[in-house]
Scaffold this motif. Structure first.
Motif, PDB file in Angstrom:
ATOM      1  N   LEU A   1       1.902 -85.637 -12.286  1.00  0.00           N
ATOM      2  CA  LEU A   1       2.884 -84.840 -13.029  1.00  0.00           C
ATOM      3  C   LEU A   1       4.262 -84.939 -12.365  1.00  0.00           C
ATOM      4  CD1 LEU A   1       0.664 -81.683 -13.666  1.00  0.00           C
ATOM      5  CD2 LEU A   1       1.551 -83.190 -15.452  1.00  0.00           C
ATOM      6  N   HIS A   2       4.277 -84.905 -11.034  1.00  0.00           N
ATOM      7  CA  HIS A   2       5.517 -85.032 -10.273  1.00  0.00           C
ATOM      8  C   HIS A   2       6.199 -86.363 -10.592  1.00  0.00           C
ATOM      9  CE1 HIS A   2       7.794 -84.826  -6.255  1.00  0.00           C
ATOM     10  NE2 HIS A   2       7.906 -86.096  -6.579  1.00  0.00           N
ATOM     11  N   GLU A   3       5.406 -87.448 -10.559  1.00  0.00           N
ATOM     12  CA  GLU A   3       5.997 -88.778 -10.737  1.00  0.00           C
ATOM     13  C   GLU A   3       6.262 -89.099 -12.198  1.00  0.00           C
ATOM     14  OE1 GLU A   3       7.199 -90.458  -8.360  1.00  0.00           O
ATOM     15  OE2 GLU A   3       6.229 -89.510  -6.649  1.00  0.00           O
ATOM     16  N   CYS A   4       5.214 -89.008 -13.071  1.00  0.00           N
ATOM     17  CA  CYS A   4       5.433 -89.498 -14.440  1.00  0.00           C
ATOM     18  C   CYS A   4       6.317 -88.572 -15.226  1.00  0.00           C
ATOM     19  CB  CYS A   4       4.199 -89.710 -15.300  1.00  0.00           C
ATOM     20  SG  CYS A   4       2.595 -89.660 -14.709  1.00  0.00           S
TER      21      CYS A   4
ATOM     22  N   GLU B   1      16.169 -82.815  -5.953  1.00  0.00           N
ATOM     23  CA  GLU B   1      15.475 -83.694  -6.896  1.00  0.00           C
ATOM     24  C   GLU B   1      13.958 -83.621  -6.670  1.00  0.00           C
ATOM     25  OE1 GLU B   1      16.148 -85.245  -9.591  1.00  0.00           O
ATOM     26  OE2 GLU B   1      14.313 -86.412  -9.764  1.00  0.00           O
ATOM     27  N   GLU B   2      13.534 -83.604  -5.408  1.00  0.00           N
ATOM     28  CA  GLU B   2      12.096 -83.481  -5.117  1.00  0.00           C
ATOM     29  C   GLU B   2      11.564 -82.124  -5.569  1.00  0.00           C
ATOM     30  OE1 GLU B   2      10.174 -85.908  -4.481  1.00  0.00           O
ATOM     31  OE2 GLU B   2      11.928 -87.194  -4.315  1.00  0.00           O
ATOM     32  N   ALA B   3      12.363 -81.068  -5.364  1.00  0.00           N
ATOM     33  CA  ALA B   3      11.929 -79.727  -5.760  1.00  0.00           C
ATOM     34  C   ALA B   3      11.741 -79.656  -7.276  1.00  0.00           C
ATOM     35  CB  ALA B   3      12.952 -78.684  -5.309  1.00  0.00           C
TER      36      ALA B   3
ATOM     37  N   GLY C   1       7.875 -85.215 -13.865  1.00  0.00           N
ATOM     38  CA  GLY C   1       8.885 -84.464 -13.106  1.00  0.00           C
ATOM     39  C   GLY C   1      10.181 -85.215 -12.896  1.00  0.00           C
ATOM     40  N   HIS C   2      10.114 -86.336 -12.182  1.00  0.00           N
ATOM     41  CA  HIS C   2      11.344 -87.098 -11.919  1.00  0.00           C
ATOM     42  C   HIS C   2      11.948 -87.640 -13.212  1.00  0.00           C
ATOM     43  CE1 HIS C   2      11.575 -86.921  -7.646  1.00  0.00           C
ATOM     44  NE2 HIS C   2      10.387 -87.479  -7.452  1.00  0.00           N
ATOM     45  N   GLY C   3      11.090 -87.950 -14.181  1.00  0.00           N
ATOM     46  CA  GLY C   3      11.602 -88.519 -15.429  1.00  0.00           C
ATOM     47  C   GLY C   3      12.131 -87.462 -16.387  1.00  0.00           C
TER      48      GLY C   3
ATOM     49  N   ALA D   1      13.530 -84.875   3.204  1.00  0.00           N
ATOM     50  CA  ALA D   1      13.750 -84.285   1.873  1.00  0.00           C
ATOM     51  C   ALA D   1      12.480 -83.694   1.245  1.00  0.00           C
ATOM     52  CB  ALA D   1      14.360 -85.329   0.938  1.00  0.00           C
ATOM     53  N   HIS D   2      11.336 -84.418   1.308  1.00  0.00           N
ATOM     54  CA  HIS D   2      10.113 -83.898   0.679  1.00  0.00           C
ATOM     55  C   HIS D   2       9.619 -82.657   1.415  1.00  0.00           C
ATOM     56  CE1 HIS D   2      10.341 -88.105  -0.534  1.00  0.00           C
ATOM     57  NE2 HIS D   2       9.671 -87.760  -1.607  1.00  0.00           N
ATOM     58  N   MET D   3       9.751 -82.665   2.736  1.00  0.00           N
ATOM     59  CA  MET D   3       9.307 -81.495   3.515  1.00  0.00           C
ATOM     60  C   MET D   3      10.220 -80.305   3.268  1.00  0.00           C
ATOM     61  SD  MET D   3       8.106 -83.000   7.195  1.00  0.00           S
ATOM     62  CE  MET D   3       7.324 -81.458   7.679  1.00  0.00           C
TER      63      MET D   3
HETATM   64 ZN    ZN Z   1       9.310 -87.446  -5.680  1.00  0.00          ZN
END
Ligand code: ZN
Length: 505
Positions: free
Chosen positions: A375-378, A403-405, A380-382, A460-462
């Motif tokens: 969900l995050h990749e397909c 952006e990661e959040a 969320g970012h899109g 950033a992800h952390m």
């Molecule tokens: Zn990401």
């Protein structure tokens, strides 16, 4: 990642290969640990924490090791002595004041001068910002990713960009990349793949970012075939200003069975976008070409090796995503290895509040973790769009974290949605609780095992996980939605109201 990383690593590797003294003593063991950390982080800074590693041995021992090594074996430059090399590396490896952080994101400091990354030299943050502000023409609806493939420095007091291309900076290495791409091209599965490789080779030759965009568009539209790759200056986490791409490469092949899961998600992308709880002005009226595959990584290189991502969504260019869509992958063989490594290692027994929650996680954590990544990749970012005229780099040092959040929150919100049960992606309406507990425990507590006590979270992800988990904890404090409780001197996360957690997300 750092100007002296390769030089440091080559020197230490030479010692490791050729040192003839005692290899069993404490100091040599500490030297081995230090070298392993450099191998894993591809440099002298922690790959997540960003702080410089402290060698567990003394400067005197470092000199002793090098005195044993023949001059010819060491990476000594013309006109330089072995003594020069030793003195330079002594300060780079041991002096805590020299290059203390790979990427510094501390508000109020000059982020360019205080970061050890090798994207800028002799320029200040203000000079960098002025340089690129001139280039960014907001009238261009399709701007290239300015600064992505270059180093910024000064020549005769003028700020200049040194482009990474075949006859530019790192030309020798780039010619090598091109020669291997051309060899791979002979084995392409179809004409489309051959064309994609042609465009990438052209970009490496010209260094022109519009060529990179043309390549990215062809790449994102190429879906046929079982094999695909990522190759280029891609992610910008290594730059405190979020502009310059670190080189990475992956060769991958589709996992057809697991891909059914991500295809179900991407086929419903418009439904998820329309029902997203964000301000409608930021929703995409028409979601374009989100393709999502579960893949197996066959080869990882550059920034992706040895510490790799588990999901990737590209291209990063905002306008290309909006007009041509994006390709998203979940790296199935890596998540599978992570899941297997986590089974029975005692981690959950140690950190999770009670047996019921452990049982919930044992049952559902793997499946909901995979779903959250998908969900995050397909999606969320899109998902979402910028308002017209907004500079995609406007958030500067905050950009990568936010952006990661955004992508994580999209996943967290939807992993609990009954729609996932309806689509057959989760086995029960309770499964999401395993992901919520895992996520909050990680963000509030267990991800900190990667950080030296007293240091800040930098990556950033952390930062994003900490940001989300702390926010939910604080906003839910009055109603005790999430608590940190002490039991026998240990701290545990307790979630009292899972539905409220979803609302807070
Ligand atoms: Zn990401």
């Amino acid at each position: 990642q750092g100007k002296y990383n390769l030089r440091s690593r080559k020197t230490l590797e030479t010692v490791y290969l050729h040192y003839e003294g005692d290899r069993e003593c404490e100091e040599f063991k500490a030297f081995e640990v230090y070298l392993k950390r450099i191998w894993f982080a591809s440099g002298i800074h922690h790959h997540y924490g960003c702080e410089k590693f402290k060698p567990g041995f003394s400067e005197e021992y470092f000199y002793h090791l090098l005195e044993n090594i023949g001059e010819k074996l060491l990476p000594i430059k013309r006109g330089e002595t072995k003594e020069d090399l030793m003195r330079q590396l002594e300060s780079i490896l041991f002096d805590p004041e020299v290059m203390p952080k790979r990427v510094n994101q501390t508000d109020g400091e000059d982020l360019v001068l205080t970061s050890a990354c090798n994207f800028y030299e002799d320029v200040t943050q203000e000079e960098v910002e002025r340089f690129y502000a001139k280039m960014k023409n907001t009238d261009n609806p399709n701007p290239p990713s300015y600064g992505l493939n270059s180093k910024l420095t000064k020549r005769n007091n003028e700020v200049v960009e040194l482009t990474w291309k075949e006859d530019g900076l790192y030309g020798e290495t780039i010619r090598e990349i091109v020669s291997w791409l051309l060899k791979a091209q002979k084995y392409a599965e179809n004409e489309g793949q051959k064309h994609v490789i042609d465009l990438l080779v052209k970009f490496y030759r010209t260094g022109n970012l519009e060529d990179f965009d043309r390549y990215s568009i062809a790449w994102v539209e190429q879906h046929e075939g079982l094999v695909d790759f990522i190759n280029g200056f891609i992610e910008v986490y290594g730059d405190p200003l979020g502009m310059k791409g670190t080189w990475e490469g992956i060769v991958e092949y589709k996992d057809l069975e697991a891909t059914k899961r991500t295809q179900t998600i991407s086929q419903n992308a418009q439904w998820f976008e329309d029902h997203s709880p964000v301000d409608p002005r930021f929703r995409k009226p028409e979601v374009k070409g989100v393709t999502a595959n579960v893949i197996c990584a066959a080869m990882l290189g550059g920034e992706e090796y040895p510490a790799s991502a588990i999901g990737i969504n590209l291209p990063n260019s905002n306008w290309i995503r909006q007009e041509h869509g994006s390709k998203s992958v979940t790296i199935g063989n890596l998540t599978d290895a992570y899941n297997k490594a986590a089974q029975g290692n005692g981690f959950r027994d140690e950190f999770v509040i009670d047996k019921e929650t452990v049982a919930l996680m044992n049952q559902y954590a793997d499946i909901t973790d995979d779903l959250h990544t998908d969900l995050h990749e397909c999606l969320g970012h899109g998902s979402g769009k910028l308002l017209p005229g907004v500079d995609p780099d406007a958030l500067k040092a905050y950009g990568s974290t936010i952006e990661e959040a955004r992508a994580d929150l999209f996943g967290l919100y939807y992993v609990a949605d009954p729609k996932l049960v309806e689509l057959g992606l989760t086995p029960s309406t309770d499964a999401y609780k395993a992901q919520y507990y895992t996520y909050l425990m990680n963000g509030l507590m267990t991800q900190l095992v990667r950080i030296e006590p007293g240091n800040n979270v930098e990556e950033a992800h952390m930062r994003n996980r900490q940001l989300i988990a702390r926010w939910v904890y604080e906003k839910g404090a009055a109603e005790k939605v999430v608590e940190l409780v002490k039991k026998d001197g240990k701290t545990y996360v307790v979630i009292n109201d899972y539905e409220k957690v979803r609302e807070l997300f």
